[in-house]
Write an enzyme that holds these catalytic residues in place. Structure first.
Site, PDB file in Angstrom:
ATOM      1  N   GLU A  37      88.313 -10.392  99.838  1.00  0.00           N
ATOM      2  CA  GLU A  37      89.581 -10.958  99.951  1.00  0.00           C
ATOM      3  C   GLU A  37      90.648 -10.178  99.131  1.00  0.00           C
ATOM      4  O   GLU A  37      91.673 -10.029  99.688  1.00  0.00           O
ATOM      5  CB  GLU A  37      89.336 -12.385  99.387  1.00  0.00           C
ATOM      6  N   ASP A  39      90.595  -7.035  98.871  1.00  0.00           N
ATOM      7  CA  ASP A  39      90.690  -5.872  99.720  1.00  0.00           C
ATOM      8  C   ASP A  39      91.691  -6.360 100.665  1.00  0.00           C
ATOM      9  O   ASP A  39      92.635  -5.286 101.230  1.00  0.00           O
ATOM     10  CB  ASP A  39      89.392  -5.301  99.985  1.00  0.00           C
ATOM     11  N   GLU A 115      78.196  10.111  95.310  1.00  0.00           N
ATOM     12  CA  GLU A 115      77.553   9.477  94.323  1.00  0.00           C
ATOM     13  C   GLU A 115      77.626   7.949  94.508  1.00  0.00           C
ATOM     14  O   GLU A 115      78.444   7.588  95.271  1.00  0.00           O
ATOM     15  CB  GLU A 115      77.979  10.033  92.929  1.00  0.00           C
ATOM     16  N   LYS A 117      78.763   4.183  93.828  1.00  0.00           N
ATOM     17  CA  LYS A 117      79.541   3.517  93.206  1.00  0.00           C
ATOM     18  C   LYS A 117      79.179   2.254  92.408  1.00  0.00           C
ATOM     19  O   LYS A 117      78.966   1.372  92.908  1.00  0.00           O
ATOM     20  CB  LYS A 117      80.608   3.021  94.259  1.00  0.00           C
ATOM     21  N   ARG A 138      89.731   1.650  80.966  1.00  0.00           N
ATOM     22  CA  ARG A 138      90.783   2.507  81.563  1.00  0.00           C
ATOM     23  C   ARG A 138      92.157   1.961  81.443  1.00  0.00           C
ATOM     24  O   ARG A 138      93.103   2.602  81.563  1.00  0.00           O
ATOM     25  CB  ARG A 138      90.462   2.393  83.478  1.00  0.00           C
ATOM     26  N   CYS A 412      94.006 -39.007  89.997  1.00  0.00           N
ATOM     27  CA  CYS A 412      94.995 -40.066  89.808  1.00  0.00           C
ATOM     28  C   CYS A 412      95.381 -41.182  90.601  1.00  0.00           C
ATOM     29  O   CYS A 412      96.198 -42.169  90.453  1.00  0.00           O
ATOM     30  CB  CYS A 412      96.418 -39.459  89.190  1.00  0.00           C
ATOM     31  N   CYS A 428      99.392 -32.946  95.080  1.00  0.00           N
ATOM     32  CA  CYS A 428      99.397 -34.383  94.347  1.00  0.00           C
ATOM     33  C   CYS A 428     100.863 -34.207  93.918  1.00  0.00           C
ATOM     34  O   CYS A 428     101.297 -33.518  92.858  1.00  0.00           O
ATOM     35  CB  CYS A 428      98.251 -34.496  93.152  1.00  0.00           C
TER      36      CYS A 428
END
Length: 681
Positions: A37, A39, A115, A117, A138, A412, A428
């Protein structure tokens, strides 16, 4: 013009969604949508930006490295920018990437390093003279969180590099992960002790690494695999594979699964092979990374502002399982939105047991044709919120029932309604006193997205309401230790104060000092996220000014627009909303933008646009600097723009500036302008 305004509104909305989901993923470690989603949202925004380059916001998340910070970690700059990766999802998209690389490196002979991921947490390990001196997440690519103390507890990461050719300085990049077998054992232990299990190994890794107490991290069997070098002094390598050989010789944990291949067909075979073997590995993977192996060709091809153009991540499709849909229920969010979700027979998928899956809204339920009692296809690739793709019609027995959206709020009893024409969401309307909305709003105030109040989690929010210690969020900052003792949640068995009483009281005091934009976010005004809140705080300086601003004044602010402006105006028209703001003001919560030490107003009256990456500033940082010096940081170039500052990899704004005759300056000239004003330009 009207069409452009609609496109701009959509782009702004998508950007806000992406930033919110990035925050939940990178900072909270609690994503609320699947990778697929996310992406899809990313691709939609990217497509709009490509089709409408003149509307591209320089602060768009597609131009930045995704990430974020947790408040209790110190932050440091990476020596070399730590980038993200662009993604492809099919062989056709991979072929297009191969073609783009070929066009930008015509006449070169290249090979491809493939390689796995790893689905973990990116880490930057900084070694000086062979000694690990700092480990950073990062973050935003330029600055990361210092998690060195916790990283030192991970056995796979060497404290000292070995060998006679250890460089003077090296940044080794890698991925910290939670081994699947150990993750399953941890979750079983958590469930047995009545604690909430982790959703997936990636969340477990991130949650374990961000512990305040390194003893907790040490008790978790985290591991690491390295996959790249950032800044380096005292070592040379001509290719990606040679860098891996060097790192391995130093004792760094390099993957044994990488492979250098000569052609695209070999790359596709590697991708296909590990798709079949993905569950045989010790760690979860969500795809394969393909890199140009030769460093000289990498330099030739270059990077965008957020990712290398010489590397791509081929993402595997999410996993799918089937299970029985027992019921479709609804939940009520902090802004009153009522969301249907599937309640299912427990099923294990992507490493975790799932019982709930979002269905978004009633239109989505109808579109997917799902009935209560159906066997449904569930997709979840290590995500927190799984997705129901649709029913297995062949398994229907005739006893299935159609879902009927309730007409009354389950919490409620208020009559539900669409809040505006064309709104697919049912809400609501009892915003003031609906128990669900109240609980969600208070919980949100305590979250890192808003005021980051320690102890004020979901259970604490419910306990405050149950004990009637607060009527609504307006009372939150008048809580005292004495008041909290009236709730069992905040008491020990002997009636004395639990440790979290003092923590909460102190955290509430600290939260009062948060900047104005965070207070705006904490008010749960529909559509107002961090980007819009920061723009509003910079421009209007106080809640009072924002509350009394006209719709046109609000909509005219970059990062706001008509939809958000209308939402803000409508929110402040409600009397009890104004009462909450007044209660917070009297309790000492920030309602005025507290200016930092006055900077020389060298940019007073100037409108400045920045495009591309600057060496001395992050994207948010340069906007803040412009504002602090009296200027206006704009996101688009117009005839009213005074200067366009050009950094590395500038976008279409540079061309727009040339067309309009707007003065273009480089970073050095911008620094001179900051220091001395127009006299030096």
């Amino acid at each position: 013009m009207k069409e452009n305004a609609e496109v701009r509104r959509k782009m702004s909305e998508l950007s806000e969604q992406i930033r919110d989901h990035q925050y939940r993923y990178y900072v909270l470690d609690k994503p609320t949508i699947s990778d697929a989603e996310f992406d899809a949202i990313w691709k939609e925004l990217s497509a709009l930006e490509r089709a409408n380059p003149e509307l591209l916001d320089p602060n768009s998340p597609t131009l930045e490295v995704g990430g974020g910070f947790a408040s209790h970690f110190e932050q440091f700059n990476h020596h070399q920018r730590m980038m993200s990766l662009d993604n492809v999802f099919s062989d056709e998209e991979l072929d297009s990437w191969f073609e783009r690389v070929e066009k930008e490196s015509v006449g070169t002979k290249k090979s491809w390093l493939c390689e796995l991921k790893i689905d973990g947490l990116a880490i930057n390990l900084i070694y000086e003279k062979g000694k690990l001196v700092r480990a950073l997440t990062r973050g935003n690519g330029e600055t990361g969180e210092d998690v060195t103390v916790n990283v030192r507890t991970i056995a796979a990461i060497p404290q000292n590099l070995k060998g006679s050719k250890v460089p003077e300085l090296v940044e080794i990049r890698g991925e910290i992960f939670f081994p699947v077998a150990a993750f399953n054992e941890l979750n079983e232990t958590l469930e047995e002790s009545g604690k909430t299990p982790f959703a997936n190994p990636r969340n477990a890794a991130a949650g374990s690494l961000r512990q305040k107490d390194p003893k907790v991290t040490a008790a978790r069997p985290l591991s690491c695999i390295v996959h790249g070098i950032g800044a380096v002094k005292g070592a040379n390598f001509d290719s990606q594979s040679q860098a891996y050989e060097l790192m391995s010789s130093w004792g760094a944990p390099v993957s044994k699964s990488y492979k250098v291949l000569d052609n695209a067909s070999g790359v596709k075979k590697f991708i296909s092979e590990f798709l079949k073997r993905r569950h045989e590995l010790e760690h979860e993977i969500d795809g394969v990374v393909v890199k140009v192996n030769e460093r000289s060709i990498q330099d030739l091809i270059g990077t965008t502002s957020r990712a290398p153009k010489w590397a791509i991540a081929y993402k595997y499709p999410p996993e799918e399982v089937t299970t029985k849909l027992i019921d479709i229920r609804v939940s009520v969010g902090r802004t009153g939105r009522v969301t249907p979700f599937g309640f299912m027979e427990p099923v294990k998928v992507a490493g975790s047991t799932v019982t709930n899956a979002t269905l978004h809204n009633v239109e989505e339920v109808e579109r997917k044709g799902v009935l209560i009692g159906d066997t449904v296809i569930l997709r979840k690739a290590g995500d927190v919120i799984p997705e129901i793709l649709g029913p297995v019609v062949e398994r229907r027995t005739g006893n299935e029932k159609k879902f009927v959206m309730p007409t009354k709020c389950p919490d409620c009893g208020s009559k539900l309604k669409a809040m505006s024409e064309g709104d697919v969401d049912i809400r609501c309307p009892n915003t003031q006193s609906c128990p669900a909305q109240l609980r969600e709003r208070i919980y949100y105030i305590g979250s890192r997205a808003a005021l980051d109040i320690d102890v004020l989690g979901y259970e604490a929010a419910q306990a405050l309401l149950d004990a009637k210690l607060i009527v609504d969020e307006g009372d939150l900052f008048n809580l005292t230790g004495e008041k909290l003792l009236k709730s069992e949640f905040f008491r020990k068995k002997d009636g004395t104060a639990a440790a979290n009483v003092e923590k909460l009281v102190n955290a509430l005091e600290e939260a009062k000092k948060r900047p104005l934009w965070r207070v705006l976010v904490a008010l749960s005004i529909r559509h107002v996220g961090p980007t819009a809140a920061q723009a509003l705080a910079r421009e209007f300086k106080s809640l009072e000014t924002i509350a009394t601003a006209s719709g046109d004044e609000l909509a005219g602010i970059d990062g706001v627009g008509e939809v958000i402006a209308k939402s803000i105006s409508e929110w402040f028209e409600v009397e009890w909303h104004r009462v909450i703001v007044e209660k917070w003001r009297k309790a000492g919560v920030t309602t005025v933008d507290v200016a930092k030490k006055e900077k020389p107003q060298t940019l007073a009256g100037l409108t400045i646009v920045v495009t591309g990456s600057l060496t001395n500033f992050s994207r948010d940082g340069v906007s803040e600097t412009i504002s602090e010096h009296g200027g206006k940081a704009a996101s688009s170039v117009s005839s009213k723009t005074d200067f366009v500052v050009i950094g590395d990899s500038p976008g279409s704004k540079a061309k727009k500036a040339e067309e309009l005759g707007v003065k273009i300056i480089n970073e050095a000239q911008f620094l001179a302008l900051l220091e001395n004003g127009l006299d030096r330009i």
